[in-house]
Design an enzyme around this catalytic site. Structure first.
Site, PDB file in Angstrom:
ATOM      1  N   LYS A 230       0.840  -1.196   0.000  1.00 29.99           N
ATOM      2  CA  LYS A 230       0.000   0.000   0.000  1.00 29.99           C
ATOM      3  C   LYS A 230       0.888   1.263   0.000  1.00 29.99           C
ATOM      4  O   LYS A 230       2.106   1.177   0.217  1.00 29.99           O
ATOM      5  CB  LYS A 230      -0.927  -0.051   1.223  1.00 29.99           C
TER       6      LYS A 230
ATOM      7  N   ASN B 112      -1.864  -0.032   7.297  1.00 29.37           N
ATOM      8  CA  ASN B 112      -1.370  -1.384   7.598  1.00 29.37           C
ATOM      9  C   ASN B 112      -0.521  -1.995   6.484  1.00 29.37           C
ATOM     10  O   ASN B 112      -0.384  -3.205   6.384  1.00 29.37           O
ATOM     11  CB  ASN B 112      -2.512  -2.302   8.050  1.00 29.37           C
TER      12      ASN B 112
ATOM     13  N   HIS C 182      -1.653  -5.448   1.484  1.00 28.42           N
ATOM     14  CA  HIS C 182      -2.915  -6.162   1.257  1.00 28.42           C
ATOM     15  C   HIS C 182      -2.628  -7.588   0.798  1.00 28.42           C
ATOM     16  O   HIS C 182      -1.636  -7.823   0.107  1.00 28.42           O
ATOM     17  CB  HIS C 182      -3.728  -5.461   0.157  1.00 28.42           C
TER      18      HIS C 182
ATOM     19  N   GLU D 110      -9.304 -10.290  -7.776  1.00 27.84           N
ATOM     20  CA  GLU D 110      -8.447  -9.113  -7.604  1.00 27.84           C
ATOM     21  C   GLU D 110      -7.327  -9.066  -8.648  1.00 27.84           C
ATOM     22  O   GLU D 110      -6.996  -7.982  -9.146  1.00 27.84           O
ATOM     23  CB  GLU D 110      -7.878  -9.098  -6.184  1.00 27.84           C
TER      24      GLU D 110
HETATM   25  P1  IDP Z   1      -7.732  -7.179   5.454  1.00 26.40           P
HETATM   26  O1  IDP Z   1      -7.026  -6.130   4.635  1.00 26.40           O
HETATM   27  O2  IDP Z   1      -6.855  -7.687   6.557  1.00 26.40           O
HETATM   28  O3  IDP Z   1      -8.325  -8.276   4.617  1.00 26.40           O
HETATM   29  P2  IDP Z   1     -10.417  -5.996   5.731  1.00 26.40           P
HETATM   30  O4  IDP Z   1     -11.329  -6.171   6.892  1.00 26.40           O
HETATM   31  O5  IDP Z   1     -10.785  -6.627   4.433  1.00 26.40           O
HETATM   32  O6  IDP Z   1      -8.952  -6.454   6.226  1.00 26.40           O
HETATM   33  O7  IDP Z   1     -10.245  -4.431   5.529  1.00 26.40           O
HETATM   34  C1  IDP Z   1      -9.638  -3.941   4.366  1.00 26.40           C
HETATM   35  C2  IDP Z   1      -8.763  -2.771   4.738  1.00 26.40           C
HETATM   36  O8  IDP Z   1      -9.568  -1.727   5.253  1.00 26.40           O
HETATM   37  C3  IDP Z   1      -7.740  -3.054   5.844  1.00 26.40           C
HETATM   38  O9  IDP Z   1      -6.568  -3.679   5.382  1.00 26.40           O
HETATM   39  C4  IDP Z   1      -7.476  -1.650   6.356  1.00 26.40           C
HETATM   40  O10 IDP Z   1      -6.579  -0.947   5.472  1.00 26.40           O
HETATM   41  C5  IDP Z   1      -8.849  -1.010   6.239  1.00 26.40           C
HETATM   42  N1  IDP Z   1      -9.587  -1.082   7.513  1.00 26.40           N
HETATM   43  C6  IDP Z   1     -10.194  -2.170   8.039  1.00 26.40           C
HETATM   44  N2  IDP Z   1     -10.782  -1.876   9.212  1.00 26.40           N
HETATM   45  C7  IDP Z   1     -10.534  -0.560   9.427  1.00 26.40           C
HETATM   46  C8  IDP Z   1     -10.889   0.347  10.485  1.00 26.40           C
HETATM   47  O11 IDP Z   1     -11.535   0.007  11.473  1.00 26.40           O
HETATM   48  N3  IDP Z   1     -10.449   1.635  10.340  1.00 26.40           N
HETATM   49  C9  IDP Z   1      -9.728   2.056   9.249  1.00 26.40           C
HETATM   50  N4  IDP Z   1      -9.379   1.235   8.250  1.00 26.40           N
HETATM   51  C10 IDP Z   1      -9.781  -0.056   8.329  1.00 26.40           C
END
Ligand code: IDP
Length: 160
Positions: A20, A123, A126, A137
């Site tokens: 990212k 984070n 992805h 994807e």
């Molecule tokens: P993942 O990336 O670990 O699969 P997902 O629940 O699919 O997690 O969420 C996608 C992305 O959305 C996360 O990687 C993160 O960047 C963002 N995200 C998820 N939950 C939150 C939140 O509570 N606050 C802000 N960003 C979030």
């Protein structure tokens, strides 16, 4: 939504992994690619990419109703990303393990997010969450001719 343009090659599983914008800005591209390489997964696609907003929205379409959706899309388009296509048995679940929990504060040390991040909204990386989403994807982020099928000569040293 976009058609599945990427065919599954034999029984080989594929995952879409992405550094990212924060990972790119912080100079972690090499380190992140290196973790998947040393595990043994085969690199079949790789590019630096400036994400169109519509693509970010499509990629995260399942999260449209979440309160953080708008900021998430802005984050993903805030700078270049590195798009990574990986292939190998169990690559989707294994890549998720190497990446670690969604919230870096919950991610184990030794995982990418556990080692490199402190906030869920930054984070670093992805990884597809299912083999079906891996193909979906890859179809969104890569053109068919950008995925290279090549013979990896260390295969006999990785697979029985
Ligand atoms: P993942 O990336 O670990 O699969 P997902 O629940 O699919 O997690 O969420 C996608 C992305 O959305 C996360 O990687 C993160 O960047 C963002 N995200 C998820 N939950 C939150 C939140 O509570 N606050 C802000 N960003 C979030």
């Amino acid at each position: 939504s976009a058609p599945l343009r990427i065919k599954e090659s034999g029984s080989q599983e594929r995952s879409y992994v992405m550094v990212k914008p924060d990972g790119v800005q912080r100079g972690h591209v090499g380190e992140i690619i290196s973790r998947f390489e040393r595990k043994g997964f085969q690199l079949i696609g790789l590019k630096l990419f400036k994400t169109p907003k519509e693509l970010a929205e499509e990629h995260y379409g399942e999260l449209k109703e979440k309160p953080f959706y708008g900021k998430l899309v802005d984050y993903i388009i805030s700078g270049p990303v590195v798009c990574i296509a990986l292939e190998g048995p169990g690559v989707v679940a294994s890549a998720r393990k190497l990446i670690g929990a969604t919230n870096p504060l919950n991610a184990e040390p030794g995982t990418i997010r556990g080692d490199l991040g402190i906030e869920v909204g930054r984070n670093v990386v992805h990884g597809s969450d299912s083999p079906e989403n891996g193909l979906r994807e890859l179809g969104l982020w890569f053109d068919q001719d950008e995925l290279i099928e090549w013979e990896q000569h260390m295969t006999p040293w990785l697979k029985e």
